[in-house]
Scaffold this active site. Structure first.
Site, mmCIF file in Angstrom:
data_model
loop_
_atom_site.group_PDB
_atom_site.id
_atom_site.type_symbol
_atom_site.label_atom_id
_atom_site.label_comp_id
_atom_site.label_asym_id
_atom_site.label_seq_id
_atom_site.Cartn_x
_atom_site.Cartn_y
_atom_site.Cartn_z
ATOM 1 N N ASN A 1 0.723 -1.175 -0.088
ATOM 2 C CA ASN A 1 0.066 0.111 -0.051
ATOM 3 C C ASN A 1 0.740 1.225 -0.040
ATOM 4 O O ASN A 1 0.922 1.814 -1.218
ATOM 5 C CB ASN A 1 -1.071 -0.125 1.184
ATOM 6 C CG ASN A 1 -2.084 0.999 1.070
ATOM 7 O OD1 ASN A 1 -1.949 2.000 0.264
ATOM 8 N ND2 ASN A 1 -3.132 0.979 1.897
ATOM 9 N N ASP A 2 1.501 1.454 1.092
ATOM 10 C CA ASP A 2 2.213 2.717 1.161
ATOM 11 C C ASP A 2 3.254 2.816 0.437
ATOM 12 O O ASP A 2 3.773 4.037 -0.271
ATOM 13 C CB ASP A 2 2.842 3.050 2.583
ATOM 14 C CG ASP A 2 1.577 2.936 3.658
ATOM 15 O OD1 ASP A 2 0.683 3.574 3.123
ATOM 16 O OD2 ASP A 2 1.741 2.387 4.767
#
Lengths: 461, 102
Positions: free
Chosen positions: A387-388
Site C-alpha cells: 500500500n504505502d
C-alpha cells in the site's frame, strides 16, 4: 587471562569480522555465516575450558545444563518456524540477547557495590539491554499480531522524552552517588524496560524495518559494553560490529523512506490530524472493482507484467501461490518480474526472503531504482498486499506524512490491479489515491485465495 | 573535566580499538545488496549473542552459595545461547533457500 584464551579470543574476533564480510555477498554469505558461527563456538568453549579459576562441579553442571537447554530451544525454534514469521523471530532472538546483557549487569552490580569505576559500564548495560529487551518483545508482539493496534498515548512524544531524560538522569545519579545498593540496579532495569515499551508501542508497522534493525544494533552495543566491563576483546569487537552494521542498515531503511531516524522514533505516522484530513479529501473518488476472470483474461493477453508484493502477501502466506502464478504466466511467454521496495514488509529484505522460500529466481527480483523506469512499458501491474510503497501521495501531496518517500511508480503502467482485503488504509493510516486512479481496478479478497482462483482461471484458458 | 582526561588516559587503547572497529564494521557492511538485508541482520543478531561469554563468566565467577547470582547467570546463559544458536541456525536456513534456486 591466560595466553591460550587470549589467542582463542583473537581467532574468534577475526572470524567475526571475516564472517560478517562474507555475509555481505550473495555467493559467500553462507560460508560467512558458518565462519562467524565457528568463531562463536570457539569463543564459548575457550571461555569454559581456559578460564584458570577454581569452579565447583556444581556450577559447571549448571552451566552445562543452561547451554544444553538454550541450544535445544534455539535450534528447535530456528528449524520449526515458518519463513513468514522471520521478522518476529529476529526480534525475539534479539530481545533474548538484550535480556542476557541486563542479567549480567544485575549480577555485576552486586559484585561491584561501591566500585564507581566499573559502575558506568554496568549501568549502561542494564539501561541499553533493558530497553532493547522490552522494545524487541513489543516488536515481536506487534509482528505476531498479538498487538495489532499501535497504541499512542496522548502526548506520547513528550512522555517518551521525559522518561528517557529521567532514565539518563537516574543512570548518572546511580553511577555518581548510588552505587552502594543493588535495589537501584533493579529500579533502573524497570525504568529501562518501561522506556523500551514506550519507544516501540507507537511505531507503526510500516516503520518496523527501521525499528528492528535499530534494536538489533542496540543489542550489539549492549554486548560491547559488557565486553568493556570484562576487558573482553571478543565481546567488545563482536558487539561493536553488530552495532555499526545495525546502524548502517537502520540508516539505509530510513533513506528508503526519506525520513530521518529521529522522525521515525519521535514522530510516528499519521500524527498531523490536519494532513491526514487533507489527504482524505484529496482521494475521495470512485473506485473500480474487477473480478478474477477479468484479471485472468487481462493477464493472459499481456506482454509484460510486474508484481508488487507487500506485507499482505506475507500475512496471507501467498508466496507459493504467487510463484505458481508467475510460472504459469511465464510459460505463456509473458515477461514477468517482481518489483521489490526496500521497506516493503516488516523487516529489511522481508520480500526477498519470502520469495526466496518459493525458489523465485534471483533475476526476477528487481530493486526499486532498476524497475521504476520499466513501469511505463508494462501492461499490467499486480499489487498484492502493498500500500504505502505505491502511494503516489509520496510524489504529489506535500501534506502527506509519506511525502518525499521514494515509491514504486506503478501508476505509470497501462493497467493496475490492486489486491487488498478491503478498502482499509495501510499501516500508515493514509488514504491511497492510486486506488482511485482511472487505470486502477481493485480485486478484493484474501491474497492467497484470490491468486489461487486466478491460477485456476488461467489454467482453463 | 579531569575525570574525563583521566578516563581517556587510562583507556586510550580501548578507545582506539573501538573507533577502528566501528570503521571496520561500516566498511564491511557497506553496499550490501537488498537481497541480503535479512540474512545480514539475522546473522549480526546471532553475533550479538556474544554476550553469552559474559554470562558464562558471571557463572564461573559466582560463589556456589550465591544462588541469586547463579540463577540470574543461568538465565543469562540460556537466553544468550538461544540468541546465538537460533540466530545462526535461522540465518543458515535462509541462505540455504537463497542458494538452491541458482
Amino acid at each position: 587471562m591466560s595466553l591460550a584464551l587470549s589467542i582463542v579470543y583473537l581467532f574468534a574476533a577475526v572470524s567475526f569480522i571475516y564472517g560478517l564480510k562474507l555475509l555481505g555477498h550473495p555467493e559467500t554469505a553462507k560460508r560467512g555465516n558458518t565462519i562467524a558461527a565457528t568463531g562463536m563456538i570457539v569463543a564459548i568453549l575457550g571461555t569454559l575450558v581456559l578460564h584458570e579459576l577454581t569452579v565447583s562441579p556444581f556450577v559447571y553442571t549448571l552451566i552445562g545444563i543452561a547451554i544444553l537447554l538454550g541450544t535445544i530451544i534455539g535450534w528447535v525454534i530456528a528449524i520449526k518456524v515458518e519463513m513468514t514469521k522471520m521478522p518476529e523471530l529476529v526480534s525475539l532472538f534479539n530481545g533474548f540477547g538484550g535480556a542476557s546483557a541486563v542479567l549480567i549487569g544485575l549480577v555485576e552490580f552486586g559484585n561491584n557495590i561501591g566500585n564507581t569505576s566499573q559502575m558506568a559500564t554496568i549501568v549502561a548495560a542494564i539501561f541499553i539491554g533493558g530497553t532493547t529487551f522490552s522494545g524487541s518483545m513489543i516488536a515481536w508482539a506487534k509482528l505476531n499480531g498479538r498487538m495489532w493496534k499501535d497504541i499512542r498515548l496522548p502526548k506520547y512524544n513528550l512522555i517518551n522524552n521525559v522518561v528517557l531524560l529521567g532514565l539518563l538522569t537516574f543512570a548518572v545519579f546511580i553511577v555518581l552517588y548510588a552505587s552502594d545498593n543493588s535495589i537501584y540496579a533493579y529500579l533502573l532495569m524497570l525504568v529501562a524496560l518501561l522506556y523500551g515499551v514506550l519507544l516501540v508501542i507507537p511505531i507503526g508497522g510500516a516503520d518496523m524495518p527501521v525499528v528492528i534493525s535499530l534494536l538489533n544494533s542496540l543489542t550489539g552495543i549492549a554486548a560491547a559494553i559488557t565486553g568493556v566491563l570484562y576487558g573482553n576483546m571478543v565481546m567488545l569487537i563482536g558487539g561493536i560490529l553488530v552495532g555499526s552494521a545495525g546502524l548502517i542498515l537502520t540508516f539505509a531503511m530510513c533513506e528508503a523512506m526519506n525520513r530521518s531516524l529521529g522522525n521515525v522514533i519521535f514522530g510516528a505516522f499519521g500524527d498531523g490530524g490536519a494532513s491526514a484530513e487533507h489527504a482524505h479529501h484529496a482521494t475521495s473518488g470512485v473506485i473500480k472493482k474487477t473480478t478474477v476472470s477479468d484479471v485472468a483474461i487481462l493477464m493472459n493477453y499481456s506482454e509484460r507484467i510486474i508484481i508488487v508484493p507487500g506485507y499482505g502477501l506475507a500475512v496471507a502466506q501467498a508466496q507459493h501461490a504467487i510463484h505458481e502464478l508467475e510460472q504459469i504466466l511465464e510459460s505463456r511467454g509473458i515477461e514477468i518480474k517482481y518489483a521489490i521496495h526496500p521497506v516493503a514488509g516488516r523487516m529489511p529484505g522481508h520480500m526477498n526472503v519470502l520469495l526466496a522460500e518459493t525458489n523465485v529466481e534471483y533475476d526476477k527480483l528487481a530493486e526499486m531504482e532498476d524497475v521504476n523506469p520499466e513501469f511505463a512499458t508494462t501492461d499490467v501491474v499486480l499489487v498484492v498486499g502493498a500500500n504505502d510503497v505505491v502511494n503516489p501521495a509520496a510524489h504529489n501531496d506535500p501534506a502527506s506524512p509519506i511525502y518525499g518517500m521514494p515509491i514504486l511508480d506503478v501508476e505509470n503502467a497501462k493497467q493496475i490491479i490492486v489486491n487488498k482485503r478491503s478498502m482499509k488504509p495501510g499501516y500508515a493510516g493514509i488514504e491511497n489515491e492510486l486506488f482511485y486512479n482511472q487505470k486502477t481496478s481493485m480485486l478484493f479478497g484474501d491474497a492467497k485465495s484470490v491468486i489461487q482462483e486466478l491460477i485456476t482461471e488461467l489454467k482453463g484458458m | 573535566m579531569t575525570e574525563i582526561l583521566d578516563f581517556i588516559r587510562t583507556n586510550l587503547e580501548l578507545i582506539y580499538i573501538i573507533i577502528l572497529i566501528i570503521f571496520i564494521g561500516v566498511e564491511v557492511i557497506k553496499h550490501i545488496p537488498a537481497v541480503l538485508h535479512t540474512p545480514l541482520m539475522s546473522g549480526a543478531n546471532a553475533l550479538s549473542g556474544v554476550v553469552i561469554v559474559g554470562a558464562i563468566l558471571v557463572m564461573l565467577h559466582a560463589d556456589p552459595e550465591n544462588y541469586l547470582a547463579l540463577s540470574l547467570g543461568f538465565l543469562a546463559v540460556v537466553l544468550g545461547i538461544i540468541n546465538v544458536v537460533g540466530g545462526f541456525a535461522v540465518t543458515n536456513r535462509m541462505l540455504e533457500m537463497f542458494k538452491k534456486k541458482k
